[in-house]
Each structure stands twice: as structure tokens, then as C-alpha cells.
Design a protein around this motif. Structure first.
Motif, PDB file in Angstrom:
ATOM      1  N   UNK A  65       0.816  -1.219   0.000  1.00  9.89           N
ATOM      2  CA  UNK A  65       0.000   0.000   0.000  1.00  9.89           C
ATOM      3  C   UNK A  65       0.842   1.257   0.000  1.00  9.89           C
ATOM      4  N   UNK A  66       2.121   1.121   0.279  1.00  7.86           N
ATOM      5  CA  UNK A  66       2.993   2.299   0.311  1.00  7.86           C
ATOM      6  C   UNK A  66       4.161   2.140  -0.655  1.00  7.86           C
ATOM      7  N   UNK A  67       5.075   1.208  -0.365  1.00  6.86           N
ATOM      8  CA  UNK A  67       6.296   1.053  -1.160  1.00  6.86           C
ATOM      9  C   UNK A  67       5.977   0.775  -2.623  1.00  6.86           C
ATOM     10  N   UNK A  68       5.004  -0.089  -2.875  1.00  7.65           N
ATOM     11  CA  UNK A  68       4.664  -0.479  -4.245  1.00  7.65           C
ATOM     12  C   UNK A  68       4.352   0.715  -5.131  1.00  7.65           C
ATOM     13  N   UNK A 108       9.841   3.540  -9.109  1.00  8.56           N
ATOM     14  CA  UNK A 108      11.051   2.733  -9.051  1.00  8.56           C
ATOM     15  C   UNK A 108      11.066   1.678  -7.973  1.00  8.56           C
ATOM     16  N   UNK A 109       9.914   1.356  -7.381  1.00 11.61           N
ATOM     17  CA  UNK A 109       9.886   0.334  -6.333  1.00 11.61           C
ATOM     18  C   UNK A 109      10.179  -1.050  -6.889  1.00 11.61           C
ATOM     19  N   UNK A 110       9.702  -1.299  -8.110  1.00 10.76           N
ATOM     20  CA  UNK A 110       9.919  -2.595  -8.751  1.00 10.76           C
ATOM     21  C   UNK A 110      11.056  -2.505  -9.757  1.00 10.76           C
ATOM     22  N   UNK A 111      11.739  -3.629  -9.933  1.00  9.25           N
ATOM     23  CA  UNK A 111      12.743  -3.691 -10.982  1.00  9.25           C
ATOM     24  C   UNK A 111      12.033  -3.503 -12.318  1.00  9.25           C
ATOM     25  N   UNK A 112      12.570  -2.670 -13.200  1.00 12.91           N
ATOM     26  CA  UNK A 112      11.849  -2.363 -14.442  1.00 12.91           C
ATOM     27  C   UNK A 112      11.564  -3.593 -15.295  1.00 12.91           C
ATOM     28  N   UNK A 113      10.453  -3.524 -16.010  1.00 17.31           N
ATOM     29  CA  UNK A 113      10.147  -4.540 -17.011  1.00 17.31           C
ATOM     30  C   UNK A 113      10.993  -4.271 -18.262  1.00 17.31           C
ATOM     31  N   UNK A 114      11.032  -5.249 -19.162  1.00 20.61           N
ATOM     32  CA  UNK A 114      11.864  -5.098 -20.358  1.00 20.61           C
ATOM     33  C   UNK A 114      11.084  -5.439 -21.620  1.00 20.61           C
ATOM     34  N   UNK A 115      11.512  -4.825 -22.705  1.00 14.65           N
ATOM     35  CA  UNK A 115      11.110  -5.249 -24.045  1.00 14.65           C
ATOM     36  C   UNK A 115      12.255  -6.078 -24.606  1.00 14.65           C
ATOM     37  N   UNK A 116      11.922  -7.241 -25.165  1.00 18.22           N
ATOM     38  CA  UNK A 116      12.924  -8.116 -25.769  1.00 18.22           C
ATOM     39  C   UNK A 116      12.664  -8.243 -27.258  1.00 18.22           C
ATOM     40  N   UNK A 117      13.716  -8.069 -28.038  1.00 17.03           N
ATOM     41  CA  UNK A 117      13.637  -8.299 -29.482  1.00 17.03           C
ATOM     42  C   UNK A 117      14.683  -9.349 -29.839  1.00 17.03           C
ATOM     43  N   UNK A 118      14.230 -10.539 -30.180  1.00 14.84           N
ATOM     44  CA  UNK A 118      15.133 -11.602 -30.614  1.00 14.84           C
ATOM     45  C   UNK A 118      15.274 -11.533 -32.126  1.00 14.84           C
ATOM     46  N   UNK A 119      16.515 -11.537 -32.603  1.00 20.41           N
ATOM     47  CA  UNK A 119      16.798 -11.385 -34.031  1.00 20.41           C
ATOM     48  C   UNK A 119      17.470 -12.650 -34.545  1.00 20.41           C
ATOM     49  N   UNK A 129       4.715  -6.913 -14.967  1.00 20.23           N
ATOM     50  CA  UNK A 129       5.637  -7.587 -15.876  1.00 20.23           C
ATOM     51  C   UNK A 129       7.075  -7.575 -15.406  1.00 20.23           C
ATOM     52  N   UNK A 130       7.296  -7.293 -14.123  1.00 17.68           N
ATOM     53  CA  UNK A 130       8.662  -7.203 -13.594  1.00 17.68           C
ATOM     54  C   UNK A 130       9.268  -8.591 -13.466  1.00 17.68           C
ATOM     55  N   UNK A 131      10.462  -8.768 -14.006  1.00 17.02           N
ATOM     56  CA  UNK A 131      11.125 -10.070 -13.950  1.00 17.02           C
ATOM     57  C   UNK A 131      11.767 -10.312 -12.585  1.00 17.02           C
ATOM     58  N   UNK A 132      12.323  -9.266 -11.974  1.00 19.65           N
ATOM     59  CA  UNK A 132      13.080  -9.411 -10.733  1.00 19.65           C
ATOM     60  C   UNK A 132      12.347  -8.875  -9.505  1.00 19.65           C
ATOM     61  N   UNK A 133      11.069  -8.531  -9.652  1.00 16.25           N
ATOM     62  CA  UNK A 133      10.238  -8.117  -8.525  1.00 16.25           C
ATOM     63  C   UNK A 133      10.768  -6.841  -7.863  1.00 16.25           C
ATOM     64  N   UNK A 134      10.809  -6.844  -6.526  1.00 19.94           N
ATOM     65  CA  UNK A 134      11.229  -5.640  -5.805  1.00 19.94           C
ATOM     66  C   UNK A 134      12.661  -5.261  -6.135  1.00 19.94           C
TER      67      UNK A 134
END
Length: 559
Positions: free
Chosen positions: A320-323, A327-338, A460-465
Motif C-alpha cells: 500500500x505504500x512502497x509499491x 522505481x519500487x519494482x525492478x523495471x520490465x523489459x522489451x525483448x527483441x530476438x533477431x 511484468x517485472x522479472x526481478x520483482x522488488x
């Protein structure tokens, strides 16, 4: 291997049989919990919403390419330390080779100047001094600390904090006390503060991106710790990659007698008189056990599976506060596989962070930073590309809300934004190495909305907090003081990155800790044995691989 006692549908356990444990989620933490509970004499079942194990530690395929999503380096790949012991007990590295690199990451600016972060402190120091002799004092301070971290071995992943013996605590103190000032100083110095002391503008930006992109708010300590581990060959890339790791742990779990049910979404935890007694799946079926472990998304666990009935000061503060803080969560990412025809340039670094010019940065939808990471994934492990072909993994930190809103509101526009990512990546690779565009066979895009759809991870955070934050402190208390339990609820515990913070070895260790705590409750002796192995690793062990979407982002058909 199926359970010999078909009493999971009954609230009453079959007399004379071992206690039952249900685990929600077949990510690394859930599989680890199951493995250690099985080793300790419990009977376990894991329910997983997806068709594969691993959660975010996964891969998918398209047209002969394998797109490895998660592992960039894995702590514990070298024998002789506690992190490696955990992987050995889980069978994660059985029969596998490990690829180690001489550098951690390379950072290159839009003008072609670059910094290579070698794992050898002597080589790194000479390289950095060659770039900016005026920054000698700052450079030597960093490499001096790196040498000191190389001499330290501290991997506290074997015993849950509340259960550590006097001998274990003494061993930790013998490691920590002589280096206390080093730990304190590097934990208290934010990387951006340290980086801003450099005179050279490239070094100021490059140091922020040692971890591929700037996680913002991280202190010096994790950079030094991970580079030191890489120096020892203890942060390598295992054969088979992310899904290979998950499949190996799944194989170990099944070999111990455990059972995994896929396409089985848990809707709620069944509670009687403030004790968790089972789970109800989306299909309405109910399964019962003496202990329930949730190893899935934290917010879903607390407010979805349990309806928000069991919270306390730490849980409330987190959600209810930190979330809601930026920047509380590790950022989500866009992945482009080539996928490319032909091999990659021989001298190309396995991982490079490109600091983009403003025009390129503006073309990245939902970008949080002006950089693009390009990893030569077909150099990490064999089998990621068809013979005579190569695969690149291009990523950038991105805003979850941007992609979630697009996908919810307008699927056509969502696909157009993915096309924009593919177009930028194609154009950038062509300018970087002329002729590349003609070699591209496909570009496959996964967004933060994709990660949320397949794993349920919040935002969509991979590494959570984000580590080294108030969330880190609160989670440490939940693991140590609360013993991974929720206030007022017995027969239930949590595991995974939402309680033990990010990183695969941390996820696995929370499974070990959860099993240790539940063994105390169920009257079992915690036991852990190293896996005996199952022969050499081969790609067939990956099993049937899914496709995330029905169409590729091809040169003439981007979707």
C-alpha cells in the motif's frame, strides 16, 4: 511420477502416510520448494498456470531458433561454494558445460567510443586508464575494491536466517567482520554518485550500465560482488540456458517423486479456522494438504488467492505504500530476438550496451532509458540458432503501463508499436554492421505485457522488488522474523522473488528456506542431497517448446 496415495482430493490425509504439501507455481522457487520437501520426506504437488516450468526463467522457439529469455549470468556455476551446492542439490547443472566470459559487459556510445568491463581487475584498470588517465584515482579505487571482493566468499543460501546455528553465524561473522568497512562503504555509495565523480563523460555513463542497463538506485556493492563472482567463473552461463535450468530442476523434482500439473491456475487458497488447508483451481477442483506454499506473484498471493484477509505491518507497507513509489519494482523489459543467417563478427563482445543518440532513443516505444542492450546469444550456448545461423537478444527497460494499456485498448496499435521496435532494431543493426538487414530472417518481440500474461508477475517485472531499498529490508524481515508466513495464517508460507528478492539463486534459496521452515512445522527432518545426475545435457530435454504469438516480426511481415 504419480503419487501412490490418491488422497489429494480429501481434507483427510491417508493414515500412516507422509504430510502433503501443495506448491502454487512451478518457477525456480516453486520447483526448489518441491525438491527439498520431497527430499525431506513430504509428499508434494505443484500447480502451474503455464505449460512450462520456470516462470520467467524460460525460452520459446520459432523457425528453428531458441529465444532464451532470462539468464544473463548465473551465480553458483563454479564448484566449491554454497550457491553451487544449492544448484547441485537441485540438479540444475547436471551434465552441463558452463560458458564463462572474460568481460562482464561492454558499453559503447553513439560516437563509437567504448568501455569494456573486464572481470580481471588488472586488465580492467589498464583499459580504463587508457581511456581517461585523468580519472586514475577513481579508477584505482574501483579496481582496488574489486580485488578485495575477489578475496571474499559469502553466499548465504543454505540455511534460513531464523534457523542458522551458532557455528553458521560465527562462520558468517568471520567473513564479514574483516571486510565490514568495505561492505558498509560500498553498500552506502550509490553507483550514480560514484560514477558522477569521473571526469570523462563516457565513464560517467558507462559505469551506470555495467549491469547492461542502469537499474537506478543500486549501490556499488552488487556490481563488485557480481564482477568478482564472474572473475572466479562463478557467474557463468549454463548449457541449455534458462529453460534448460528449469527443465533440469523439474527432472530432479519428478525423480524425487514429485508431481507437476500444468495448465492449472490456482484461484484461491482454502482456509479453515485461519489455517490453509488446500487450493481451488480455476476449473473448480479442490486439492488438500497439510501445508500450502505460494511461489507465485506476491500481490496475487496476498490479495487474490487469500482475498487480503491476512496482512500485517510489513505486507501493508509493501503493497500500500512502497509499491506505489516510483522505481519500487525492478523495471520490465522489451525483448527483441533477431534471427540471422551466418555467423556473428568474431571480435564482437557477447554483451554490449549501446548508449543511443537522441533520435534513436525517441524511436523506442515506452523506453525508460536511452540505451539498447545487444547480446550475442548464439555465443552463450550451442543450439540457440540453426546451423549456420545466429541469434541476437536486444533489450531495453520499458514502462509496463504503456504496453498493458495498448494491448488492452487497441491490439492493432499494440502490434504497430512492436513493429516500431523491430524497425528500430533492424535499422540500428544495419548501421552498426552494413549488410545485417539482408541477413535477418525474423525478429520476435516480447513486451512487459507478454511477461505479465504468461507469468502473472506484477507490472511484468522479472526481478520483482528492487534490491537495496526499503522493500529489501521488509522482505528480509519477512524471511527471517516472520519465517515466510503471513500474520494470523498457519499452514501457509511464501517463496520466490516477491519475498526473497530477485536473482535465480535467491529464488532457489527461498525454496530451500521454505522447506526448512515447513519441516519444523510438520515434524520432519530437513534433508538435502546432491543430485546424482542424469547423463550429459542435450537439447531434447527442453521438451516441446511453445510460440508466444502466431506471427513473426519478419522483414516483410511484422506483427
Amino acid at each position: 511420477m504419480a503419487d501412490d496415495h490418491d488422497d489429494w482430493a480429501s481434507p483427510e490425509r491417508t493414515p500412516g502416510t507422509p504430510p502433503r504439501v501443495i506448491v502454487v507455481g512451478a518457477g525456480v522457487a516453486g520447483l526448489a520448494t518441491g525438491c527439498y520437501a520431497q527430499m525431506s520426506g513430504a509428499r508434494t504437488r505443484i500447480f502451474e498456470k503455464h505449460v512450462l516450468p520456470g516462470g520467467c526463467c524460460t525460452a520459446w522457439s520459432r523457425d528453428g531458433y531458441l529465444f532464451d529469455y532470462c539468464i544473463e549470468w548465473l551465480i553458483g556455476t563454479s564448484p566449491g561454494n554454497d550457491a553451487h551446492q544449492v544448484w547441485s542439490e537441485l540438479g540444475a547443472l547436471d551434465g552441463k558445460t558452463v560458458t564463462n566470459f572474460e568481460l562482464f559487459n561492454k558499453v559503447e556510445d553513439a560516437d563509437g567510443r567504448s568501455v569494456t568491463f573486464y572481470n580481471d581487475p588488472d586488465r580492467l584498470e589498464a583499459h580504463l586508464l587508457g581511456i581517461s588517465p585523468a580519472d586514475a584515482r577513481q579508477i584505482r579505487a574501483f579496481t582496488r575494491d574489486l580485488r578485495r571482493f575477489i578475496d571474499i566468499e559469502l553466499y548465504p543460501f543454505l540455511t534460513a536466517p531464523a534457523l542458522r546455528s551458532v557455528r553458521e553465524r560465527a562462520r558468517t561473522l568471520r567473513t564479514v567482520l574483516p571486510a565490514f568497512r568495505l561492505f558498509w562503504r560500498t553498500a552506502a555509495t550509490p553507483m550514480h554518485v560514484f560514477a558522477d565523480r569521473f571526469q570523462d563523460p563516457l565513464l560517467r555513463r558507462a559505469f551506470r550500465n555495467i549491469f547492461f542497463q542502469d537499474p537506478q538506485g543500486f549501490p556499488l556493492l552488487p556490481y563488485l560482488f557480481n564482477m568478482a563472482a564472474a572473475h572466479h567463473g562463478n557467474a557463468g552461463f549454463p548449457q541449455g540456458g534458462s529453460l534448460g535450468l528449469s527443465r533440469s530442476i523439474e527432472e530432479r523434482y519428478r525423480g524425487l517423486g514429485g508431481s507437476v500439473t500444468y495448465r492449472a491456475r490456482t484461484e484461491r487458497v482454502l482456509v479453515e479456522k485461519d489455517r490453509a488447508v488446500g487450493v481451488e483451481l480455476r476449473n473448480g477442483k479442490r486439492y488438500f494438504a497439510e501445508h500450502i506454499v505460494s511461489a507465485c506473484d506476491g500481490r496475487t498471493t496476498v490479495y487474490g488467492l487469500l482475498g487480503g484477509r491476512y496482512t500485517g505491518p510489513r505486507i501493508d507497507r509493501l503493497y500500500t505504500d512502497v509499491l506505489h513509489r516510483p522505481g519500487a519494482l525492478f523495471p520490465a523489459v522489451v525483448s527483441a530476438f533477431v534471427g540471422l543467417r551466418g555467423d556473428l563478427a568474431p571480435g564482437e563482445a557477447h554483451s554490449t550496451t549501446h548508449l543511443l543518440a537522441p533520435d534513436d532513443a525517441a524511436r523506442l516505444p515506452g523506453a525508460l532509458q536511452d540505451s539498447l542492450v545487444i547480446q550475442a546469444r548464439s555465443r552463450y550456448s550451442a543450439g540457440f540458432a540453426p546451423p549456420g545461423h545466429s541469434v541476437l537478444h536486444c533489450t531495453y527497460f520499458s514502462d509496463f503501463a504503456h504496453w498493458k494499456d495498448l494491448r488492452t485498448r487497441n491490439r492493432k496499435e499494440y502490434r504497430l508499436r512492436k513493429r516500431e521496435v523491430a524497425d528500430l532494431v533492424r535499422d540500428f543493426l544495419e548501421r552498426r554492421t552494413p549488410g545485417t538487414a539482408d541477413r535477418i530472417e525474423l525478429i520476435d518481440i516480447a513486451t512487459p505485457a507478454t511477461a505479465h500474461r504468461y507469468t502473472g508477475n506484477l507490472n511484468g517485472s522479472i526481478l520483482a522488488w528492487k534490491a537495496f531499498s526499503e522493500a529489501d529490508d521488509l522482505c528480509a524481515r519477512m524471511v527471517g522474523r516472520d519465517r515466510m508466513r503471513l500474520p494470523g495464517l498457519s499452514g501457509f508460507s511464501m517463496a520466490g522473488q516477491w519475498i526473497g528478492m530477485g536473482g535465480l539463486i535467491r529464488a532457489a534459496s527461498t525454496g530451500r528456506f521454505a522447506a526448512q521452515y515447513l519441516c519444523r512445522e510438520l515434524g520432519l527432518e530437513f534433508r538435502a542431497q546432491k543430485s546424482e545426475g542424469a547423463g550429459p545435457w542435450h537439447p531434447g530435454k527442453l521438451g516441446r517448446l511453445p510460440r508466444l504469438d502466431r506471427s513473426s516480426a519478419r522483414k516483410d511481415d511484422v506483427s
